[in-house]
Write a protein that holds these residues in place. Sequence first.
Motif, mmCIF file in Angstrom:
data_model
loop_
_atom_site.group_PDB
_atom_site.id
_atom_site.type_symbol
_atom_site.label_atom_id
_atom_site.label_comp_id
_atom_site.label_asym_id
_atom_site.label_seq_id
_atom_site.Cartn_x
_atom_site.Cartn_y
_atom_site.Cartn_z
ATOM 1 N N THR A 68 -22.241 2.539 21.491
ATOM 2 C CA THR A 68 -22.898 3.791 21.863
ATOM 3 C C THR A 68 -23.971 3.614 22.934
ATOM 4 O O THR A 68 -24.463 4.594 23.478
ATOM 5 N N SER A 69 -24.349 2.343 23.244
ATOM 6 C CA SER A 69 -25.395 2.112 24.246
ATOM 7 C C SER A 69 -25.221 0.716 24.833
ATOM 8 O O SER A 69 -24.475 -0.112 24.306
ATOM 9 N N ASP A 70 -25.986 0.476 25.909
ATOM 10 C CA ASP A 70 -25.957 -0.855 26.514
ATOM 11 C C ASP A 70 -26.445 -1.919 25.531
ATOM 12 O O ASP A 70 -25.928 -3.035 25.500
ATOM 13 N N ALA A 71 -27.454 -1.569 24.720
ATOM 14 C CA ALA A 71 -27.992 -2.524 23.746
ATOM 15 C C ALA A 71 -26.925 -2.897 22.717
ATOM 16 O O ALA A 71 -26.743 -4.073 22.386
ATOM 17 N N ASN A 72 -26.189 -1.876 22.225
ATOM 18 C CA ASN A 72 -25.116 -2.155 21.252
ATOM 19 C C ASN A 72 -23.983 -2.959 21.906
ATOM 20 O O ASN A 72 -23.402 -3.849 21.293
ATOM 21 N N ALA A 73 -23.686 -2.636 23.191
ATOM 22 C CA ALA A 73 -22.647 -3.365 23.909
ATOM 23 C C ALA A 73 -23.066 -4.824 24.096
ATOM 24 O O ALA A 73 -22.256 -5.736 23.949
ATOM 25 N N ALA A 74 -24.376 -5.045 24.414
ATOM 26 C CA ALA A 74 -24.886 -6.410 24.587
ATOM 27 C C ALA A 74 -24.754 -7.193 23.293
ATOM 28 O O ALA A 74 -24.339 -8.351 23.288
ATOM 29 N N SER A 75 -25.097 -6.569 22.171
ATOM 30 C CA SER A 75 -25.018 -7.274 20.889
ATOM 31 C C SER A 75 -23.560 -7.541 20.490
ATOM 32 O O SER A 75 -23.286 -8.443 19.708
ATOM 33 N N ALA A 76 -22.620 -6.769 21.075
ATOM 34 C CA ALA A 76 -21.195 -6.982 20.790
ATOM 35 C C ALA A 76 -20.574 -7.981 21.768
ATOM 36 O O ALA A 76 -19.369 -8.247 21.710
ATOM 37 N N GLY A 77 -21.424 -8.544 22.682
ATOM 38 C CA GLY A 77 -20.928 -9.589 23.578
ATOM 39 C C GLY A 77 -20.473 -9.117 24.948
ATOM 40 O O GLY A 77 -19.902 -9.891 25.715
ATOM 41 N N VAL A 78 -20.716 -7.852 25.310
ATOM 42 C CA VAL A 78 -20.322 -7.357 26.635
ATOM 43 C C VAL A 78 -21.363 -7.845 27.640
ATOM 44 O O VAL A 78 -22.552 -7.565 27.480
ATOM 45 N N PRO A 79 -20.970 -8.566 28.697
ATOM 46 C CA PRO A 79 -21.939 -9.073 29.675
ATOM 47 C C PRO A 79 -22.433 -7.950 30.592
ATOM 48 O O PRO A 79 -21.804 -6.893 30.698
ATOM 49 N N VAL A 80 -23.561 -8.171 31.265
ATOM 50 C CA VAL A 80 -24.056 -7.207 32.250
ATOM 51 C C VAL A 80 -22.981 -7.078 33.323
ATOM 52 O O VAL A 80 -22.449 -8.064 33.821
ATOM 53 N N GLY A 81 -22.623 -5.833 33.649
ATOM 54 C CA GLY A 81 -21.535 -5.573 34.595
ATOM 55 C C GLY A 81 -20.193 -5.436 33.907
ATOM 56 O O GLY A 81 -19.208 -5.051 34.529
ATOM 57 N N GLY A 82 -20.144 -5.741 32.586
ATOM 58 C CA GLY A 82 -18.908 -5.621 31.821
ATOM 59 C C GLY A 82 -18.612 -4.183 31.442
ATOM 60 O O GLY A 82 -19.503 -3.334 31.413
ATOM 61 N N VAL A 83 -17.373 -3.910 31.124
ATOM 62 C CA VAL A 83 -16.940 -2.550 30.779
ATOM 63 C C VAL A 83 -16.825 -2.431 29.264
ATOM 64 O O VAL A 83 -16.345 -3.341 28.588
ATOM 65 N N TYR A 84 -17.298 -1.284 28.745
ATOM 66 C CA TYR A 84 -17.116 -0.964 27.326
ATOM 67 C C TYR A 84 -16.863 0.528 27.229
ATOM 68 O O TYR A 84 -16.925 1.256 28.224
ATOM 69 N N ARG A 85 -16.554 1.004 26.042
ATOM 70 C CA ARG A 85 -16.327 2.445 25.887
ATOM 71 C C ARG A 85 -17.262 3.013 24.817
ATOM 72 O O ARG A 85 -17.665 2.307 23.898
ATOM 73 N N ASP A 86 -17.574 4.263 24.995
ATOM 74 C CA ASP A 86 -18.342 5.018 24.003
ATOM 75 C C ASP A 86 -17.436 6.188 23.629
ATOM 76 O O ASP A 86 -17.419 7.210 24.314
ATOM 77 N N GLY A 87 -16.618 5.966 22.589
ATOM 78 C CA GLY A 87 -15.603 6.967 22.235
ATOM 79 C C GLY A 87 -14.543 6.986 23.324
ATOM 80 O O GLY A 87 -13.900 5.979 23.599
ATOM 81 N N SER A 88 -14.409 8.129 24.012
ATOM 82 C CA SER A 88 -13.421 8.214 25.090
ATOM 83 C C SER A 88 -14.055 8.101 26.461
ATOM 84 O O SER A 88 -13.381 8.302 27.461
ATOM 85 N N SER A 89 -15.346 7.744 26.546
ATOM 86 C CA SER A 89 -16.031 7.567 27.831
ATOM 87 C C SER A 89 -16.068 6.086 28.196
ATOM 88 O O SER A 89 -16.457 5.242 27.390
ATOM 89 N N LEU A 90 -15.700 5.795 29.425
ATOM 90 C CA LEU A 90 -15.746 4.428 29.941
ATOM 91 C C LEU A 90 -17.111 4.173 30.535
ATOM 92 O O LEU A 90 -17.632 4.994 31.302
#
Length: 170
Positions: free
Chosen positions: A143-165
């Motif tokens: 749901t956020s960059d902080a949650n994405a970081a804790s899930a291992g997504v690097p800065v500049g990496g792609v993740y999704r928030d539901g159906s939003s890229l």
Amino acid sequence: MASFFIRREVLERIFGKRWGLAFENQQQTLATVSEASSLAVSATQALKDAAFVTLSSNAELPNERVLQLGDGLEAVISSDTVLIRLSEDGARASGGFKVTFIATGESTVAVPLSGILATRENVETLTNKTLSAPSLSGLVNATSDANAASAGVPVGGVYRDGSSLKVRVA
């Protein structure tokens, strides 16, 4: 027809009709063989002057280029063709690393003139490429960059928030 050395009338006057004809036939044969020999010599000279690829060297042909197969390639030679294909051991790139091509059906691979042909295991940078029907799977849902970081997504990496890229920026 070839020109003859001595006319038939002269041969018949000297040797008679029968032997005159025999000498005329001999002259025709000699002229034909001489012409064929001249053509063969010029064809050989033309071949000697041509640049071409051979499978083994010949000292009489100074413009030849000998085909040498690199690691992982083999030649299959039949009576009228030479097929170059990957050997069962696979191709080897410079540095000795094995390159394996896997085709699950009819495939065409366009190798770039410069740059990198993408692999699955290694990191490559692709530029000036168009994805006609991209499909992204396995993205982290956060749901956020902080949650994405804790899930291992690097800065500049792609993740999704539901159906939003989204792209992680912090």
